[in-house]
Design an enzyme around this catalytic site. Structure first.
Site, PDB file in Angstrom:
ATOM      1  N   HIS A  68      -6.891  -5.984  -0.805  1.00  0.00           N
ATOM      2  CA  HIS A  68      -5.741  -5.097  -0.679  1.00  0.00           C
ATOM      3  C   HIS A  68      -4.620  -5.820   0.066  1.00  0.00           C
ATOM      4  CE1 HIS A  68      -3.837  -1.219  -0.721  1.00  0.00           C
ATOM      5  NE2 HIS A  68      -3.687  -1.205   0.585  1.00  0.00           N
ATOM      6  N   SER A  96       0.830  -1.191   0.000  1.00  0.00           N
ATOM      7  CA  SER A  96       0.000   0.000   0.000  1.00  0.00           C
ATOM      8  C   SER A  96       0.879   1.261   0.000  1.00  0.00           C
ATOM      9  CB  SER A  96      -0.935  -0.051   1.210  1.00  0.00           C
ATOM     10  OG  SER A  96      -1.956   0.884   1.072  1.00  0.00           O
ATOM     11  N   ASP A 112      -8.483  -3.710  -6.801  1.00  0.00           N
ATOM     12  CA  ASP A 112      -8.110  -3.115  -5.514  1.00  0.00           C
ATOM     13  C   ASP A 112      -8.811  -1.765  -5.341  1.00  0.00           C
ATOM     14  OD1 ASP A 112      -6.686  -1.739  -3.418  1.00  0.00           O
ATOM     15  OD2 ASP A 112      -4.973  -3.057  -3.744  1.00  0.00           O
TER      16      ASP A 112
END
Length: 522
Positions: A484, A230, A455
């Protein structure tokens, strides 16, 4: 941590960059960047000499032996390496293999900005099968980035006030509602300045990348092995741009689009669209399993039930504490992670059957959890501090109002909640920088990029963009999936390639498309 439930409502995960002027191939900069380049070299040399004094972790950190903890000292301002210092908390579990198998340390960042990587070594103590091969070769090293957790933590508001519920519905009914939210955002930004003003100008992604290089040196590693998820992918992209010759292996998973025009205002608008797509995926799954949950047998009926729940909670907060904002904070877990699909649906189904408490426990703050509330407030403060410092944000409310009003019409699930989460950046009390131009520079080895196509938090286009910018990188796409954080899921097509890369440095000759991991079971 791509989504912290915010002081203002709920947010996403993404992060920013600082005004590190473009670096040349040898890592030198121009202007202030020259001083920062020299400063990080000084700090790294100092850290290499000092090393890390590994000891048992403090009892209240929740990290038991054989995990060890220590500290690395870094400058607050890299342009002044002999000025004020801060200490960064680090931890490790040594590799489980033989001396011959060991390849060094693998550092980890889980995202945020504002996420702590200190739980990473527990993948070894928990005997996580996905990481067993890698654990033979690497010490697993976690750290709290600057401002986070134990590393000179910052704060913007009293934690108990931060979590107090119910908050205002993020979806405004009137101009008065918007004015009230704008006031909250301005007061939050002012609170950050009052409580953490000295840190704010230095809470940037390039500075965290410099910290990463100092930690590398303190570990005695000539080159960095890094896993970023991320926001951690943006940290990795910035590190790879600033320190290309210091990278050995780098895996980036669920990728933030590193283009300057995306950081960070547009990134959040793009998230709103992607969150709606994944929310729709979840509703379809709930409808498919209507025999289990009884919420609705079509996505349209599930959406109608959601809007009815929202409206009822707005009229009368559930248990006096769960209104629309708290519901979004809880329900956004489903678009984020497949692992939340069944628990979220189960809790909702139980509520509809009369079990109110399950939803209250899931969505309302626990005012007795002082440590947890402090961690939530800190995470949100760092999220704001980094994103607001990394890039220049629109200061004219009309821009925010126009963009979010337009998006809300088609993508209503997260749009306004995300807007209020980020609005403090419009009145931020510290200097805002220009994002680094992420690109390949001489010496950067192949980087492994992993991404699912659906995502919500980091849309797929981000992985494609980084793939273009990092020449020689390899992209693994998990098609028709959207959870994710792909490397933490069981999908042999992905897992085996990540292992091979970390253990041998080898990638496939071409980009790879994998079928999705298993769909959650109800």
């Amino acid at each position: 941590m791509l989504g912290s439930a915010g002081a203002l409502v709920a947010g996403t995960l993404i992060a920013g960059a600082m005004a590190a002027p473009a670096a040349s191939a040898d890592g030198r900069h121009h202007g202030r960047g020259d001083a920062e380049a020299r400063g990080v070299a000084v700090a790294a040399q100092r850290a290499a000499k000092a090393g890390i004094d590994w000891k048992d972790c403090p009892e209240d950190w929740g990290l038991t032996a054989p995990i060890q903890c220590g500290w690395v000292t870094v400058p607050l301002d890299y342009a002044k390496p002999h000025g004020k210092k801060i200490e960064l908390a680090v931890d490790r579990h040594v590799s489980t293999g033989t001396k011959a198998e060991r390849q060094g340390a693998l550092l980890y960042n889980p995202g945020g900005p504002g996420g702590s990587g200190m739980r990473f070594p527990t993948r070894i103590t928990a005997k996580n099968p996905l990481w067993a091969k890698t654990a033979k070769a690497y010490d697993f090293v976690g750290f709290d980035p600057r401002g986070v957790g134990h590393s000179a933590p910052i704060s913007c508001v009293d934690p108990q006030e931060f979590v107090r519920a119910p908050k205002a519905d993020p979806v405004p009914d009137s101009e008065a509602d918007k004015r009230a939210q704008r006031k909250l955002a301005r007061e939050y930004a002012e609170g950050c300045g009052e409580r953490s003003g000295e840190m704010l100008p230095h809470m940037t992604t390039p500075n965290t990348a410099r910290d990463l290089d100092v930690i590398r040196a303190a570990l005695g590693e000539k080159k960095l092995n890094f896993l970023g998820v991320s926001y951690g992918t943006y940290l990795g992209a910035v590190y790879g741009t600033l320190f290309p010759t210091h990278v050995r292996r780098m895996v980036v998973d669920s990728v933030v689009d590193p283009s300057r025009k995306n950081i960070w205002y547009r990134a959040n608008l793009n998230q709103d669209i992607a969150f709606q797509t994944r929310w729709d995926d979840w509703k379809a799954w709930v409808a498919k399993h209507d025999d289990v949950y009884g919420i609705g047998d079509t996505p349209q009926k599930v959406e109608k039930a959601w809007l009815e729940l929202r409206a009822a909670a707005k009229k009368k907060p559930i248990g006096g504490v769960v209104g629309p904002a708290e519901l979004i904070g809880f329900f956004q877990g489903a678009p984020y992670y497949d692992s939340a699909w069944a628990p979220t649906a189960k809790t909702w189904s139980a509520y509809r059957a009369g079990d109110t408490q399950a939803l209250i426990d899931a969505a309302a703050p626990d005012m007795s959890d002082l440590a947890g509330n402090a961690a939530s407030e800190n995470g949100n403060a760092v999220y704001s501090a980094v994103e607001c410092a990394d890039a220049k944000w629109p200061t004219d409310w009309r821009t925010w109002d126009r963009d979010n009003t337009r998006l809300h019409k088609k993508y209503p699930f997260m749009t306004w909640a995300n807007a209020w989460m980020n609005l403090p950046c419009a009145t931020w009390p510290a200097k805002q920088q220009t994002p680094l131009d992420v690109k390949t520079r001489k010496g950067l080895p192949p980087v492994l990029i992993v991404q699912s196509t659906r995502d919500a938090a980091t849309p797929y286009a981000g992985a494609v963009e980084l793939h273009k910018r990092f020449k020689g990188s390899r992209l693994i796409t998990e098609k028709d999936a959207g959870s994710h954080g792909v490397t933490g899921l069981a999908n042999p097509c992905v897992n085996e390639r990540v292992d091979t890369y970390l253990l041998t440095g080898k990638t496939d000759r071409r980009d790879v498309t994998c079928t999705p991991h298993a769909t959650p079971k109800p």
